[in-house]
Design an enzyme around this catalytic site. Structure first.
Site, PDB file in Angstrom:
ATOM      1  N   HIS A 130      39.743  42.720  41.957  1.00  0.00           N
ATOM      2  CA  HIS A 130      40.905  43.355  42.572  1.00  0.00           C
ATOM      3  C   HIS A 130      41.016  44.788  42.062  1.00  0.00           C
ATOM      4  O   HIS A 130      41.481  45.037  40.952  1.00  0.00           O
ATOM      5  CB  HIS A 130      42.181  42.578  42.234  1.00  0.00           C
ATOM      6  CG  HIS A 130      42.310  41.291  42.973  1.00  0.00           C
ATOM      7  ND1 HIS A 130      42.908  41.188  44.213  1.00  0.00           N
ATOM      8  CD2 HIS A 130      41.911  40.046  42.651  1.00  0.00           C
ATOM      9  CE1 HIS A 130      42.873  39.927  44.617  1.00  0.00           C
ATOM     10  NE2 HIS A 130      42.273  39.223  43.693  1.00  0.00           N
ATOM     11  N   ALA A 181      27.889  28.534  25.982  1.00  0.00           N
ATOM     12  CA  ALA A 181      29.272  28.275  26.375  1.00  0.00           C
ATOM     13  C   ALA A 181      30.176  29.447  26.011  1.00  0.00           C
ATOM     14  O   ALA A 181      29.980  30.122  24.993  1.00  0.00           O
ATOM     15  CB  ALA A 181      29.764  27.000  25.694  1.00  0.00           C
TER      16      ALA A 181
END
Length: 222
Positions: A130, A181
């Site tokens: 955005h 991770a």
């Protein structure tokens, strides 16, 4: 009295196990997922054979999305292809992939996921954002900022993305890469490397030749 009740409850549980309730439940879940997959199949641009898709959280722009053969997609997926100002977004997911639960894959440009890709849970892959980080943009409410893409995301074959990995726009991940991770991948990653961290950095690397030699040695030991 309590002991008597506990014994009755235990007996009920044992009886249910003898009736294979868990097996029946798994058959029900499998059947439900296959029915749901069939319901969605014709909405995609391309949809391969033996694909299983659990109920997603949100789908958008399926006519811009292709899924290869023998791919499993677990529940709570957000899979969105946004056509902004007439552009033609494209998401390609390859063969024999496993996209674990909670994944979020969003595209306004192009996201390509190769064959044999495995993700952990809650993986985020995006080719857009955005707005940008200019002062003018920061004064605008985030969801009112224009959608921009800094480039496509390309993920090679046999890549393993750990839990909570984020892949950001303009990134290419080479074949055979392992991403640890909780890593955030902000730059392209060469093939046959292990990366981890925020931002993700190379912590181990093997070239294609050494990997083939390692495989031959392991096969010989067997």
């Amino acid at each position: 009295m309590k002991q008597f009740i506990y014994r009755i409850l235990y007996a009920i549980g044992k009886a249910l196990s003898l009736l294979h309730i868990e097996v029946i439940y798994q058959v029900y879940i499998s059947s439900r997922n296959r029915i749901y997959t069939g319901y969605l199949k014709n909405r995609f641009q391309e949809f391969g054979d033996s694909v299983i898709m659990w109920k997603p959280y949100h789908l958008k722009g399926l006519n811009h999305i292709s899924i290869g053969d023998h791919t499993l997609i677990e529940p709570d997926l957000q899979l969105t292809a946004w056509s902004i100002q007439g552009n033609q977004p494209c998401i390609d997911i390859g063969n024999h992939c496993m996209i674990r639960r909670g994944a979020h894959i969003t595209c306004t440009n192009h996201i390509s996921i190769g064959n044999g890709v495995l993700t952990g849970t809650n993986v985020f892959i995006t080719d857009n954002s955005h707005g940008d980080t200019t002062q003018k943009s920061l004064y605008i409410i985030p969801d009112k900022r224009p959608i921009v893409s800094k480039g496509p995301v390309i993920i090679g074959n046999n890549v393993w993305l750990g839990n909570n990995v984020c892949i950001l726009p303009g990134v290419t991940i080479g074949e055979g890469v392992i991403v640890g991770a909780n890593s955030v991948v902000t730059h392209s990653i060469p093939a046959y490397t292990v990366v981890a961290g925020t931002p993700a950095k190379i912590i181990a690397q093997k070239n294609n030749k050494s990997l083939k030699n390692s495989f031959k040695i392991s096969q010989t030991k067997k």
